[in-house]
Design a protein around this motif. Structure first.
Motif, mmCIF file in Angstrom:
data_model
loop_
_atom_site.group_PDB
_atom_site.id
_atom_site.type_symbol
_atom_site.label_atom_id
_atom_site.label_comp_id
_atom_site.label_asym_id
_atom_site.label_seq_id
_atom_site.Cartn_x
_atom_site.Cartn_y
_atom_site.Cartn_z
ATOM 1 N N LEU A 190 0.828 -1.204 0.000
ATOM 2 C CA LEU A 190 0.000 0.000 0.000
ATOM 3 C C LEU A 190 0.860 1.250 0.000
ATOM 4 N N GLU A 191 0.394 2.272 -0.704
ATOM 5 C CA GLU A 191 1.064 3.562 -0.745
ATOM 6 C C GLU A 191 0.014 4.662 -0.718
ATOM 7 N N GLY A 192 0.417 5.845 -0.281
ATOM 8 C CA GLY A 192 -0.447 7.014 -0.379
ATOM 9 C C GLY A 192 -1.363 7.260 0.797
ATOM 10 N N MET A 193 -1.263 6.482 1.885
ATOM 11 C CA MET A 193 -2.096 6.735 3.061
ATOM 12 C C MET A 193 -1.530 7.902 3.853
ATOM 13 N N SER A 194 -2.401 8.730 4.397
ATOM 14 C CA SER A 194 -1.950 9.886 5.165
ATOM 15 C C SER A 194 -1.289 9.455 6.472
ATOM 16 N N ASP A 195 -1.780 8.376 7.064
ATOM 17 C CA ASP A 195 -1.198 7.847 8.298
ATOM 18 C C ASP A 195 -0.148 6.810 7.904
ATOM 19 N N THR A 196 1.101 7.232 7.797
ATOM 20 C CA THR A 196 2.147 6.329 7.341
ATOM 21 C C THR A 196 2.433 5.214 8.350
ATOM 22 N N GLY A 197 2.214 5.495 9.633
ATOM 23 C CA GLY A 197 2.417 4.463 10.643
ATOM 24 C C GLY A 197 1.431 3.325 10.464
ATOM 25 N N LEU A 198 0.151 3.676 10.252
ATOM 26 C CA LEU A 198 -0.864 2.659 10.014
ATOM 27 C C LEU A 198 -0.605 1.950 8.687
ATOM 28 N N GLN A 199 -0.155 2.700 7.685
ATOM 29 C CA GLN A 199 0.164 2.099 6.392
ATOM 30 C C GLN A 199 1.247 1.031 6.550
ATOM 31 N N ASP A 200 2.277 1.335 7.341
ATOM 32 C CA ASP A 200 3.340 0.360 7.579
ATOM 33 C C ASP A 200 2.785 -0.883 8.280
ATOM 34 N N GLU A 201 1.863 -0.682 9.226
ATOM 35 C CA GLU A 201 1.284 -1.810 9.945
ATOM 36 C C GLU A 201 0.446 -2.675 9.015
ATOM 37 N N LEU A 202 -0.349 -2.039 8.146
ATOM 38 C CA LEU A 202 -1.167 -2.802 7.202
ATOM 39 C C LEU A 202 -0.285 -3.562 6.223
ATOM 40 N N ASN A 203 0.793 -2.931 5.766
ATOM 41 C CA ASN A 203 1.711 -3.624 4.856
ATOM 42 C C ASN A 203 2.392 -4.800 5.545
ATOM 43 N N ARG A 204 2.643 -4.648 6.832
ATOM 44 C CA ARG A 204 3.237 -5.764 7.583
ATOM 45 C C ARG A 204 2.269 -6.942 7.636
ATOM 46 N N VAL A 205 0.983 -6.648 7.854
ATOM 47 C CA VAL A 205 -0.026 -7.709 7.900
ATOM 48 C C VAL A 205 -0.112 -8.420 6.550
ATOM 49 N N ILE A 206 -0.154 -7.630 5.469
ATOM 50 C CA ILE A 206 -0.247 -8.219 4.123
ATOM 51 C C ILE A 206 0.949 -9.120 3.843
#
Length: 312
Positions: free
Chosen positions: A136-152
């Protein structure tokens, strides 16, 4: 150039021949490369394109790298397309010029809701297995984006459970995992399909669906959809068993138990309950699926709960 196939004197390799390491020999068979190539293909009358798993490059009839041909980092093959080079690098369609400049590379970009993008990357856990998953890219909350990418990434790479044995290099499975991601309102859906082949009569498939709240990173289970999970599982297993009774003899048992309900897929108007191959039926039945409209279980759904409200 001409190629020759040389196989070891062994009856244990069988269909694994295709997956053996390859080497190139000179025409007089006096010189040869190491047995390092995963792929090798004629480029033209002068050159062969090879890939050793980390690089893609070219060899001439003397098994030297020609100065007028490029090399690429990654695995795959880049073959002639008129004055250009076209092929795949790490699973992505790529076009380059003869100097090695990348002109186009398909990253499988997708535009999701809210301006979020996803691109596909490929991981090679073994020489002949691969796992693709979105980033994922382009989320305003980069911390949450990193967490979601970790899950994926964790879910996708979790399909690789094999540990190679250096003493038995021909004992390994072929594992291929394809992953996609979609976002509907606040719910991210990770769709993962695995193919695993151990060189038997056929391979096997696993289908996994993961649902994550993009606001807080919570991963949902089937029970999170209902007010009373125990009551819901009892009703759902009853509906699945009723459908099984209509094709009696197709399944191992006449009914399923509530605790057997683990895999599910959210449809637009209903819930799809499904089972792994061999779980409740023979391989020929594939992954048995049972569709249950939301309208038949609406009294059980927690319509005020986080899971339901995330996509409704």
């Amino acid at each position: 150039m001409q190629r020759v196939t040389i196989l070891p004197e062994s009856d244990t390799i069988g269909t694994r021949t295709y997956y053996s390491k390859k080497a190139l020999f000179s025409r007089d068979l006096q010189r040869h490369t190491d047995w390092i190539f995963l792929e090798a293909e004629d480029f033209d009358a002068r050159y062969t394109c090879v890939s050793d798993g980390s690089r893609i490059y070219y060899l001439d009839a003397d098994l030297n790298q020609p100065a007028d041909m490029p090399a690429f980092q990654g695995r795959g093959l880049m073959l002639a397309d008129g004055p250009l080079l076209r092929g795949t690098i790490n699973g992505h369609l790529t076009v380059a010029d003869r100097a090695g400049n990348i002109l186009m590379k398909d990253q499988d970009l997708s535009l999701l809701e809210g301006g979020v993008r996803s691109r596909t990357v490929t991981w090679y856990p073994h020489e002949h297995s691969f796992i693709t998953y979105p980033v994922l890219e382009g989320m305003s909350d980069t911390g949450l984006q990193d967490e979601l990418n970790r899950v994926i990434e964790e879910k996708a790479k979790g399909f690789w459970r094999f540990r190679p044995d250096p003493e038995d290099p021909y004992f390994f499975p072929i594992v291929e995992v394809y992953s996609t991601v979609q976002i509907k309102k606040d719910l991210m859906h990770i769709d993962l399909l695995e193919y695993e082949y151990w060189f038997g009569a056929h391979g096997g498939h696993t289908w996994d669906n993961v649902y994550v709240n993009i606001r807080n990173g919570k991963v949902y289970t089937l029970d999170d959809l209902f007010k009373s999970p125990a009551e819901a599982r009892k009703r759902l297993s009853g509906k699945v068993s009723e459908a099984m009774a209509e094709e009696r003899g197709k399944y191992f048992e006449d009914e399923v138990q509530p605790e057997q309900l683990q895999r599910f897929h959210l449809e637009d108007e209903g819930l799809l309950i499904y089972f792994d191959e061999y779980e409740i039926a023979p391989y020929a039945a594939g992954m048995p699926e049972f569709y249950i409209p939301y309208s038949e279980i609406m009294d059980l759904i927690d319509t005020e709960g986080d899971f339901w409200r995330a996509f409704n």
